[in-house]
Design a protein around this motif. Sequence first.
Motif, mmCIF file in Angstrom:
data_model
loop_
_atom_site.group_PDB
_atom_site.id
_atom_site.type_symbol
_atom_site.label_atom_id
_atom_site.label_comp_id
_atom_site.label_asym_id
_atom_site.label_seq_id
_atom_site.Cartn_x
_atom_site.Cartn_y
_atom_site.Cartn_z
ATOM 1 N N PRO A 39 -0.459 -10.700 8.507
ATOM 2 C CA PRO A 39 -0.752 -9.565 9.399
ATOM 3 C C PRO A 39 -1.495 -8.408 8.734
ATOM 4 O O PRO A 39 -1.787 -7.413 9.410
ATOM 5 N N SER A 40 -1.802 -8.498 7.451
ATOM 6 C CA SER A 40 -2.392 -7.361 6.734
ATOM 7 C C SER A 40 -3.737 -6.956 7.321
ATOM 8 O O SER A 40 -4.549 -7.810 7.665
ATOM 9 N N PRO A 41 -3.988 -5.659 7.398
ATOM 10 C CA PRO A 41 -5.314 -5.212 7.813
ATOM 11 C C PRO A 41 -6.345 -5.503 6.727
ATOM 12 O O PRO A 41 -6.007 -5.598 5.547
ATOM 13 N N THR A 42 -7.585 -5.646 7.149
ATOM 14 C CA THR A 42 -8.696 -5.751 6.209
ATOM 15 C C THR A 42 -9.343 -4.378 6.127
ATOM 16 O O THR A 42 -9.547 -3.724 7.149
ATOM 17 N N ILE A 43 -9.634 -3.936 4.917
ATOM 18 C CA ILE A 43 -10.126 -2.572 4.705
ATOM 19 C C ILE A 43 -11.283 -2.557 3.714
ATOM 20 O O ILE A 43 -11.502 -3.528 2.981
ATOM 21 N N ASP A 44 -12.016 -1.456 3.667
ATOM 22 C CA ASP A 44 -13.026 -1.256 2.621
ATOM 23 C C ASP A 44 -12.957 0.167 2.076
ATOM 24 O O ASP A 44 -13.881 0.610 1.386
ATOM 25 N N ASN A 45 -11.867 0.850 2.379
ATOM 26 C CA ASN A 45 -11.662 2.253 1.987
ATOM 27 C C ASN A 45 -10.156 2.450 1.869
ATOM 28 O O ASN A 45 -9.424 2.130 2.806
ATOM 29 N N LYS A 46 -9.696 2.943 0.728
ATOM 30 C CA LYS A 46 -8.242 3.029 0.546
ATOM 31 C C LYS A 46 -7.889 4.263 -0.278
ATOM 32 O O LYS A 46 -8.574 4.588 -1.249
ATOM 33 N N ASP A 47 -6.794 4.898 0.124
ATOM 34 C CA ASP A 47 -6.285 6.034 -0.632
ATOM 35 C C ASP A 47 -6.029 5.615 -2.079
ATOM 36 O O ASP A 47 -5.470 4.551 -2.334
ATOM 37 N N LEU A 48 -6.427 6.479 -3.006
ATOM 38 C CA LEU A 48 -6.230 6.176 -4.436
ATOM 39 C C LEU A 48 -5.769 7.456 -5.109
ATOM 40 O O LEU A 48 -6.544 8.177 -5.722
ATOM 41 N N ASN A 49 -4.482 7.720 -4.938
ATOM 42 C CA ASN A 49 -3.926 8.995 -5.367
ATOM 43 C C ASN A 49 -3.193 8.871 -6.696
ATOM 44 O O ASN A 49 -2.905 7.767 -7.147
#
Lengths: 334, 334, 334
Positions: B246-256
């Motif tokens: 069920p994981s979303p596919t992304i190309d932008n992610k928080d990197l804190n």
Amino acid sequence: MDDAVLSRRSLFAAGAVGLAVPAIGAAVSWNAGAAHAGATRKVTIYAEALPGGLFGYGLAPGQATVPGPLLEIYEGDTLEITLVNTTNQRLSIHAHGVDYSTSSDGSPLHASYNNPGETRTYVWRSREMFAAAGRRFMPGSAGYWHYHDHAMGTDHGTGGVAKGLYGGLIVRRRGDILPDRQFTVVFHDMTINNRMAPNTPIFEANLGERVEWVAIGHGNLFHTFHLHAHRWADNRTGMLESISDPSPTIDNKDLNPGSSFGFQVLAGEGVGPGAWMYHCHVQNHSDGGMSGIFLVRNADGSMPPGAEEAIHRFQGHTHTTTSQSHDDHGGHGA
Amino acid sequence: MDDAVLSRRSLFAAGAVGLAVPAIGAAVSWNAGAAHAGATRKVTIYAEALPGGLFGYGLAPGQATVPGPLLEIYEGDTLEITLVNTTNQRLSIHAHGVDYSTSSDGSPLHASYNNPGETRTYVWRSREMFAAAGRRFMPGSAGYWHYHDHAMGTDHGTGGVAKGLYGGLIVRRRGDILPDRQFTVVFHDMTINNRMAPNTPIFEANLGERVEWVAIGHGNLFHTFHLHAHRWADNRTGMLESISDPSPTIDNKDLNPGSSFGFQVLAGEGVGPGAWMYHCHVQNHSDGGMSGIFLVRNADGSMPPGAEEAIHRFQGHTHTTTSQSHDDHGGHGA
Amino acid sequence: MDDAVLSRRSLFAAGAVGLAVPAIGAAVSWNAGAAHAGATRKVTIYAEALPGGLFGYGLAPGQATVPGPLLEIYEGDTLEITLVNTTNQRLSIHAHGVDYSTSSDGSPLHASYNNPGETRTYVWRSREMFAAAGRRFMPGSAGYWHYHDHAMGTDHGTGGVAKGLYGGLIVRRRGDILPDRQFTVVFHDMTINNRMAPNTPIFEANLGERVEWVAIGHGNLFHTFHLHAHRWADNRTGMLESISDPSPTIDNKDLNPGSSFGFQVLAGEGVGPGAWMYHCHVQNHSDGGMSGIFLVRNADGSMPPGAEEAIHRFQGHTHTTTSQSHDDHGGHGA
């Protein structure tokens, strides 16, 4: 209170070595009542002014704390909260994750708040997942949620949140594993539970105990919650739900305003007892006072070697502090 | 070093078109040793002062880099790190994701650090998932983790982290797909790997190669990591673990700060070769210098049409720079 | 336009009680064309200057909006966008989530932009997941994505994004459940869709309708999106993909620059109709104007008790505003 089993667990107690730690937590759960579904649980909560300009929610007069009591129900249960406002401020209680009609929203938008001195009832309902289409389900209410004021100071409760009107709310799915200990950790501006190091909570457990963390973010700043020597799956429970659960395992997670998450760890599992750190990983936040101790004692409750020294180092710790007016720098507890 | 297979992969090399790119990475992995579980891997790491006020970790004297070497083990392995402090500062090495006793915590809280000139051994253990209750498992150590100083400047290593004492750590689960190339990208205040555009890393791969990105956040600011023309599943591996993952596919992610994640992509797959951008998507961060190039060459290693022009545009790029004292604006590498 | 079915859904309409709400949304979808896979869809988009210094994308001359039209395709489809630049500024259209060659990247790095008055075609392709190794798959294009300018003002399109050149993009997997209503919500600096309360969008649906939210972050600030009385699974669709889907259920999620997510809820399900709030949960952002109304009407479209009063309270709402020059404080719509 209703007829369900009520447990009030004092999350803190003076340790074997005489540490002065604050009794800042209480909890209400109806785990023992889980057998019969869809029960209505009733609780009275007192909103009170506290020393130092703080406000808190409590389960009895004179017992308000920051954070407020950890509330815990099962999916299907209804929670009926009678909120007694003993203060001279407008305030409310707004919940995340559960169902409520507009009159229980807790917001001035719906005139859903307690005037000074007023008592008002808020009803929160919960439910199990239900079929959508195909093999899909609309999600139920299970989760690590939270509640907070939504009416003091501004229409979003900014004043109440700033002064400590917040707490944790757990909705469990039937079959969830129950913990031995529970900690509520609120990252709120430059504070943890409206305190700064070295006055931040010392959370205690014995080696091997199943410890549940409920982490909540509030205020105006972004944060990341880091726990030393322990980790969890980044999913609903913190455990892998099967051998093929794709969730990543993490030990550092964004904890921004309005968000919450929870997880369970076995205290000291694989690493041994000790005074483990938890802190915000934003460097000037940890340096500024957003750091605390997760004290894992020996299995028999005695202090492990080095833990006292570590705690004393922590308490003598010098911070490049961005001080907050609502933080008390004196003493080590309340 | 122990008897396991050691590979030191130079992640950077002067390109066919004569680009001057920094050799900022090395890696130690024991993939070939994966057949026997629970091995103990030993490595010596040298903490060194670098030009421009930086500090780095390296696998041999005089070879420290920012970030430090990418370390890689399998679940079940133990990593025994002999840290040689060649500097005149107190420093340490603190790991995320693995098991360690308080003496290997790397924090001043446990007096777990190297004084100037001192050598000290840190032991990191790892493990596979193990049954909790029902079909649930307590998670193992597998993950895209990282390590960093926790003792220079403040009790949280703020000084060491600011000056470059950080690196990536991968713990693999048996059966994980191994990459052809690996890149470590650290978003740290207004820099990438303590560099600003146009001096940020140019990461190179050939069309179709399996490339593994290890992304790490540090410092005081929030960031979002964006990669052009490539995407990944937001889960443990970056791939869908089954058709029903069920994981979303992304190309932008928080990197804190303190967070890390990793994923694999096939370089240029479906989009072709080219000088693809990666950058922080916070607008004043990308404009201020948090931008770099992922150079996907043709399958035979030659330069694709337009890539040189793009890189020259990038290098001539004008930034509305928030300059950082620890950044060198001269030259294109070290 | 091509021969596929085109629906333009006006997301806003003057309500039964005469609320003046802005018609700020349109959408293009080819859901009806889903039967034949791998189709090429062609659309012309007009970039235009708008009153108040804003810019927008629109599907016809004079119809640009902020955000731009919501674009929607199925995995396997190609979207061929003819972008007509009617402005006197350099600008482009850059997509997240889909495949494009460097010439359709939309960035100055690849000279991929429209000069003032220029028309240029951008091609976005999409694909289904494909086998990696074992039971793993490289992810396909399905997701709640977005598009935005990448060329106005700076090489990262900071000027265009600041002034409203952004919109939503949905790539569906075959079998996904289609919604009755769709809302695009962009958290951008101190605004929602470049508006501040009380001029933020009032999103409307009838009780029980399946509503799809597409949430996008932009600008320089961090945000958390919170919706009252509704929640969703933190995964690809917002629904649990099976009874054992491990995803957490949430009602508050980080929405930082360049990130996007989407989910579907049944309007008012379990809570009833009403003027429900959505807002940024960063306290000084919600107080400063990042707050709006999700108006759930009765099933027959009539206004539920109390909703008008709530909306009037909202519109009279006093904010401790951090004003933004590009926000119009006059009137309640456009």
